[in-house]
Design a protein around this motif. Structure first.
Motif, PDB file in Angstrom:
ATOM      1  N   GLU A  83      43.465  40.570  28.023  1.00 49.49           N
ATOM      2  CA  GLU A  83      43.374  41.967  27.616  1.00 49.49           C
ATOM      3  C   GLU A  83      43.460  42.167  26.107  1.00 49.49           C
ATOM      4  N   ARG A  84      44.334  41.353  25.421  1.00 44.79           N
ATOM      5  CA  ARG A  84      44.498  41.548  23.985  1.00 44.79           C
ATOM      6  C   ARG A  84      44.901  40.273  23.248  1.00 44.79           C
ATOM      7  N   GLY A  85      44.817  39.131  23.907  1.00 44.41           N
ATOM      8  CA  GLY A  85      45.108  37.862  23.249  1.00 44.41           C
ATOM      9  C   GLY A  85      46.529  37.758  22.755  1.00 44.41           C
ATOM     10  N   ALA A  86      47.474  38.312  23.523  1.00 44.11           N
ATOM     11  CA  ALA A  86      48.851  38.375  23.055  1.00 44.11           C
ATOM     12  C   ALA A  86      49.814  38.354  24.231  1.00 44.11           C
ATOM     13  N   ILE A  87      51.112  38.278  23.893  1.00 46.20           N
ATOM     14  CA  ILE A  87      52.192  38.306  24.868  1.00 46.20           C
ATOM     15  C   ILE A  87      53.159  39.413  24.480  1.00 46.20           C
ATOM     16  N   TRP A  88      53.613  40.161  25.461  1.00 50.73           N
ATOM     17  CA  TRP A  88      54.669  41.137  25.266  1.00 50.73           C
ATOM     18  C   TRP A  88      55.913  40.626  25.979  1.00 50.73           C
ATOM     19  N   ILE A  93      55.496  55.773  23.939  1.00 52.17           N
ATOM     20  CA  ILE A  93      55.979  55.138  22.700  1.00 52.17           C
ATOM     21  C   ILE A  93      54.918  54.240  22.071  1.00 52.17           C
ATOM     22  N   PHE A  94      53.835  53.982  22.816  1.00 53.57           N
ATOM     23  CA  PHE A  94      52.734  53.189  22.259  1.00 53.57           C
ATOM     24  C   PHE A  94      51.458  53.555  22.993  1.00 53.57           C
ATOM     25  N   GLU A  95      50.370  53.639  22.219  1.00 53.67           N
ATOM     26  CA  GLU A  95      49.067  53.874  22.826  1.00 53.67           C
ATOM     27  C   GLU A  95      47.986  53.374  21.885  1.00 53.67           C
ATOM     28  N   ASP A  96      47.011  52.661  22.448  1.00 50.48           N
ATOM     29  CA  ASP A  96      45.810  52.311  21.703  1.00 50.48           C
ATOM     30  C   ASP A  96      44.620  52.413  22.662  1.00 50.48           C
ATOM     31  N   LYS A  97      43.514  51.774  22.342  1.00 49.27           N
ATOM     32  CA  LYS A  97      42.308  51.919  23.160  1.00 49.27           C
ATOM     33  C   LYS A  97      42.431  51.267  24.529  1.00 49.27           C
ATOM     34  N   THR A  98      43.364  50.346  24.676  1.00 53.87           N
ATOM     35  CA  THR A  98      43.454  49.597  25.926  1.00 53.87           C
ATOM     36  C   THR A  98      44.705  49.876  26.749  1.00 53.87           C
ATOM     37  N   MET A  99      45.818  50.266  26.111  1.00 54.59           N
ATOM     38  CA  MET A  99      47.089  50.351  26.820  1.00 54.59           C
ATOM     39  C   MET A  99      47.900  51.573  26.395  1.00 54.59           C
ATOM     40  N   ILE A 132      53.943  50.346  31.743  1.00 54.14           N
ATOM     41  CA  ILE A 132      52.821  49.819  30.974  1.00 54.14           C
ATOM     42  C   ILE A 132      51.539  50.064  31.768  1.00 54.14           C
ATOM     43  N   LYS A 133      50.647  50.827  31.201  1.00 52.31           N
ATOM     44  CA  LYS A 133      49.432  51.211  31.915  1.00 52.31           C
ATOM     45  C   LYS A 133      48.195  50.787  31.130  1.00 52.31           C
ATOM     46  N   GLN A 134      47.356  49.988  31.758  1.00 49.63           N
ATOM     47  CA  GLN A 134      46.086  49.598  31.157  1.00 49.63           C
ATOM     48  C   GLN A 134      45.073  50.717  31.384  1.00 49.63           C
ATOM     49  N   LYS A 135      44.369  51.097  30.356  1.00 49.09           N
ATOM     50  CA  LYS A 135      43.367  52.149  30.493  1.00 49.09           C
ATOM     51  C   LYS A 135      42.177  51.630  31.306  1.00 49.09           C
ATOM     52  N   VAL A 137      23.171  54.169  34.294  1.00 45.86           N
ATOM     53  CA  VAL A 137      22.893  52.729  34.267  1.00 45.86           C
ATOM     54  C   VAL A 137      24.165  51.878  34.384  1.00 45.86           C
ATOM     55  N   THR A 138      25.269  52.505  34.766  1.00 52.09           N
ATOM     56  CA  THR A 138      26.522  51.738  34.892  1.00 52.09           C
ATOM     57  C   THR A 138      27.189  52.029  36.222  1.00 52.09           C
ATOM     58  N   GLU A 139      28.019  51.080  36.627  1.00 54.90           N
ATOM     59  CA  GLU A 139      28.892  51.292  37.767  1.00 54.90           C
ATOM     60  C   GLU A 139      30.156  51.989  37.266  1.00 54.90           C
ATOM     61  N   PRO A 140      30.849  52.729  38.137  1.00 56.42           N
ATOM     62  CA  PRO A 140      32.057  53.436  37.703  1.00 56.42           C
ATOM     63  C   PRO A 140      33.092  52.474  37.114  1.00 56.42           C
ATOM     64  N   ALA A 141      33.781  52.943  36.108  1.00 57.44           N
ATOM     65  CA  ALA A 141      34.814  52.112  35.483  1.00 57.44           C
ATOM     66  C   ALA A 141      35.950  51.856  36.467  1.00 57.44           C
ATOM     67  N   GLU A 142      36.440  50.621  36.495  1.00 61.03           N
ATOM     68  CA  GLU A 142      37.552  50.276  37.370  1.00 61.03           C
ATOM     69  C   GLU A 142      38.875  50.656  36.693  1.00 61.03           C
ATOM     70  N   PRO A 143      39.827  51.143  37.469  1.00 59.36           N
ATOM     71  CA  PRO A 143      41.134  51.450  36.876  1.00 59.36           C
ATOM     72  C   PRO A 143      41.837  50.174  36.450  1.00 59.36           C
ATOM     73  N   GLY A 144      42.646  50.266  35.417  1.00 61.40           N
ATOM     74  CA  GLY A 144      43.441  49.117  34.992  1.00 61.40           C
ATOM     75  C   GLY A 144      44.704  48.993  35.826  1.00 61.40           C
ATOM     76  N   PHE A 145      45.584  48.100  35.419  1.00 68.33           N
ATOM     77  CA  PHE A 145      46.830  47.885  36.148  1.00 68.33           C
ATOM     78  C   PHE A 145      47.945  48.774  35.592  1.00 68.33           C
ATOM     79  N   THR A 146      48.962  48.966  36.400  1.00 68.73           N
ATOM     80  CA  THR A 146      50.182  49.643  35.969  1.00 68.73           C
ATOM     81  C   THR A 146      51.371  48.782  36.359  1.00 68.73           C
ATOM     82  N   VAL A 147      52.177  48.418  35.380  1.00 72.06           N
ATOM     83  CA  VAL A 147      53.371  47.610  35.609  1.00 72.06           C
ATOM     84  C   VAL A 147      54.578  48.390  35.103  1.00 72.06           C
ATOM     85  N   THR A 148      55.617  48.482  35.917  1.00 71.06           N
ATOM     86  CA  THR A 148      56.847  49.160  35.533  1.00 71.06           C
ATOM     87  C   THR A 148      57.973  48.130  35.446  1.00 71.06           C
ATOM     88  N   ILE A 149      58.639  48.085  34.290  1.00 72.62           N
ATOM     89  CA  ILE A 149      59.740  47.148  34.067  1.00 72.62           C
ATOM     90  C   ILE A 149      60.979  47.971  33.715  1.00 72.62           C
TER      91      ILE A 149
END
Length: 317
Positions: A29-34, A125-131, A149-152, A196-208
């Motif tokens: 998703e972003r080449g990183a670890i949280w 507390i955090f938001e960008d184009k992906t999360m 944590i919610k993926q867009k 010309v596209t298929e509907p966007a798939e929802p991302g994941f939601t993780v609660t910690i």
């Protein structure tokens, strides 16, 4: 996305479990670890994995009890020693900044990268184009937070055959259509992304969730989540102890997940009083309330399978 449990015990290390730490691996998703919480000896746990400290982009601390923060100064120093040079975002209660800065100053630890401190308050507390990350104040003996944590939604998939049939040429117009835009062709016709596209798939939601007794905010943060990670320091027979110390029972955690209609529940922060031979009965009771539930062990890893929208264990106990 993968979830790797680095420490699943409560209070202090035991032979079976280290203190609290969890890695959310977002390589795809972003080449990183949280990292969520950073208990004592988390560096030793990381040595048993493929995690590289310099890849840790953000650290979220739930609260200031030692079993959730005593490993943080050492990890910050090692990230520097191992070539980390990109900024690190550190989220947590207001006291976290003083704790980190004082520890680094007194130990004369020099970092090769800047730390960006974020005092956690309720809300996004955090938001960008992906999360997006939402924090909520839970109920413990000191201020403690849970994180959602919610993926867009993922980008829609482009159907090349439909695009070609409508006369869309190869090039930048295809990228715009995939991004959800409407484009104008040379002949003046407009082509919508939905054509010309298929509907966007929802991302994941993780609660910690951090340490907490049963509370409504846990349910709010867990609503419809694909995964809930909830503490379960006590069993169902020690409900009074749980309330006295601001913790949850294993049945409290299952009730939160059930009422929130979350898909999967994994409990951690497990008391050392529970031996492996007790877990079969604990799981049986928990699954009566929420069927898709598990008890985490150190080094258990779960993978998000997009097509099935499920968390599947890939390594561990």
């Amino acid at each position: 996305m993968q979830v790797l449990f680095l420490g699943t015990g409560a209070g202090m290390p035991s032979k079976q479990r280290n203190t609290s730490a969890l890695a959310l691996k977002l390589h795809e998703e972003r080449g990183a670890i949280w990292l969520f919480d950073c208990g004592e000896a988390v560096q030793h746990q990381i040595l048993e994995t493929t995690i590289k400290p310099r890849k840790i982009e953000k650290i979220f601390i739930t609260h200031m009890h030692g079993d959730h923060i005593f490993g943080l100064p050492g990890l910050l120093g090692s990230r520097s020693f191992q070539g980390g040079d990109v900024p690190l975002d550190l989220y947590g209660p207001k006291e976290l900044k003083e704790y980190v800065e004082t520890t680094l100053r007194l130990s004369r630890t020099h970092l090769t990268y800047p730390i960006r401190f974020h005092e956690v308050i309720e809300g996004v507390i955090f938001e960008d184009k992906t999360m997006t990350v939402e924090a909520g104040l839970l109920e413990h003996v000191i201020p403690t937070y849970g994180y959602r944590i919610k993926q867009k939604p993922l980008l829609p998939k482009l159907d090349m055959n439909k695009a070609m049939q409508l006369g869309v040429p190869k090039g930048p117009l295809l990228a715009k259509l995939k991004a959800g835009e409407t484009v104008e062709l040379e002949d003046g016709r407009n082509v919508k992304s939905s054509d010309v596209t298929e509907p966007a798939e929802p991302g994941f939601t993780v609660t910690i969730l951090g340490d907490t007794q049963y509370c409504s905010k846990s349910e709010h943060l867990s609503k419809d989540a694909d995964l809930v990670v909830h503490e379960a320091t006590f069993d169902g027979e020690t409900e009074k102890l749980a309330k006295d110390y601001g913790h949850s029972t294993i049945l409290d955690a299952a009730t939160v997940a059930s009422r929130a209609q979350a898909q999967k529940l994994i409990v951690n922060h497990v008391s050392a009083r529970f031996m492996p031979e007790h877990e079969k009965e604990l799981l049986k009771n928990m699954r009566k309330v929420h069927e898709d539930s598990e008890i985490a062990h150190d080094f258990d890893e779960f993978d998000w399978v997009k097509k099935d929208r499920k968390m599947v264990k890939i390594t561990g106990h």
